[in-house]
Design a protein around this motif. Structure first.
Motif, mmCIF file in Angstrom:
data_model
loop_
_atom_site.group_PDB
_atom_site.id
_atom_site.type_symbol
_atom_site.label_atom_id
_atom_site.label_comp_id
_atom_site.label_asym_id
_atom_site.label_seq_id
_atom_site.Cartn_x
_atom_site.Cartn_y
_atom_site.Cartn_z
ATOM 1 N N GLY A 33 -18.159 -10.554 -8.876
ATOM 2 C CA GLY A 33 -16.777 -11.105 -8.237
ATOM 3 C C GLY A 33 -15.585 -11.683 -8.839
ATOM 4 N N LEU A 69 -7.606 -8.648 -10.158
ATOM 5 C CA LEU A 69 -7.183 -8.570 -8.478
ATOM 6 C C LEU A 69 -9.278 -9.053 -8.588
ATOM 7 N N ARG A 71 -13.087 -9.973 -6.634
ATOM 8 C CA ARG A 71 -12.751 -10.061 -4.926
ATOM 9 C C ARG A 71 -14.226 -11.009 -4.945
ATOM 10 N N LYS A 72 -14.716 -11.765 -3.874
ATOM 11 C CA LYS A 72 -15.658 -13.144 -3.979
ATOM 12 C C LYS A 72 -16.851 -11.926 -4.126
ATOM 13 N N TYR A 79 -9.889 -12.531 -1.483
ATOM 14 C CA TYR A 79 -9.147 -11.126 -2.907
ATOM 15 C C TYR A 79 -8.161 -12.967 -3.467
ATOM 16 N N PRO A 81 -6.110 -13.004 -6.495
ATOM 17 C CA PRO A 81 -4.912 -12.615 -7.594
ATOM 18 C C PRO A 81 -4.287 -13.256 -8.846
ATOM 19 N N THR A 151 -6.162 -18.560 -2.639
ATOM 20 C CA THR A 151 -7.269 -17.128 -2.092
ATOM 21 C C THR A 151 -6.779 -16.573 -1.042
ATOM 22 N N SER A 153 -6.636 -13.259 2.410
ATOM 23 C CA SER A 153 -8.129 -12.617 2.682
ATOM 24 C C SER A 153 -7.459 -11.201 3.539
ATOM 25 N N MET A 163 -5.583 -2.114 -3.377
ATOM 26 C CA MET A 163 -5.693 -3.162 -4.175
ATOM 27 C C MET A 163 -4.395 -3.357 -4.930
#
Length: 195
Positions: A33, A69, A71-72, A79, A81, A151, A153, A163
């Motif tokens: 991620g 983008l 993701r963890k 997310y 960006p 960050t 969420s 996304m």
């Protein structure tokens, strides 16, 4: 040892192995991620909602912008960006614009480094630029301007079209001008016909 003890110990060992394997897999997923974007998009021109950020981009003549983008992990809807645009003024002008810039430690900005590598920069050296409030960080690498937002969420894991919309969420919304109201009782006036 009786049969119950053997079964209990065996189940305990199996449970421990499953837990260790789960931790290893989630750690691997977390690393992925950080280095592999879930979505990627490009724009010729972007206008963000923040006027200070837009002023910096205008001063440095930042044009074509790439959005990434990250993701963890694959299960958590968190997310990261990252946007990267190239300054038409060049690397020296960018460095002069941020006179107090300091180089970031390697591995500290792993997502930004990964995005730059995807754009063809093999060993990016990232320098701090400016923080706008607490939610926007501007950094740079040569003539590449990097914009990172804090960050974010969501309550659900996003699908690919969502996304892309997520990447657009920081942009200035184009407001439509209200159309003149036409009364229901009186129709709109028609131009006179020439005789």
């Amino acid at each position: 040892m009786n049969k119950k003890d053997v079964i209990g110990i065996s189940l305990g060992i199996i449970f421990l192995l499953v837990a260790v394997a789960g931790l290893w897999m989630s750690s691997k997923d977390d690393q992925k991620g950080r280095t592999t974007p879930a979505a990627r998009y490009s724009w010729e021109k972007v206008t963000f909602q923040d006027p200070e950020l837009n002023k910096i981009l205008k001063d440095l003549q930042v044009g074509y912008t790439h959005g990434f983008l990250f993701r963890k992990d694959s299960l958590t809807p968190i997310y990261f960006p990252v946007y990267i645009g190239k300054s038409a003024k060049g690397a020296e002008a960018v460095k002069a614009y941020f006179p107090n810039a300091k180089q970031s430690l390697s591995g500290y900005m792993i997502r930004e480094e990964s995005a730059l590598k995807l754009l063809g920069i093999e060993k990016p050296a990232i320098f701090s630029g400016k923080k706008i409030r607490n939610d926007i960080e501007i950094s740079f690498s040569g003539d590449d301007i990097i914009i990172s937002f804090t960050t974010q969420s969501t309550n659900v894991v996003l699908d690919p079209p969502q996304m892309i919309h997520f990447l657009h969420r920081y942009f200035k919304k184009n407001e439509k001008k209200p159309e003149p109201a036409v009364s229901a009782e009186q129709p709109a006036a028609k131009p006179d016909k020439k005789k």
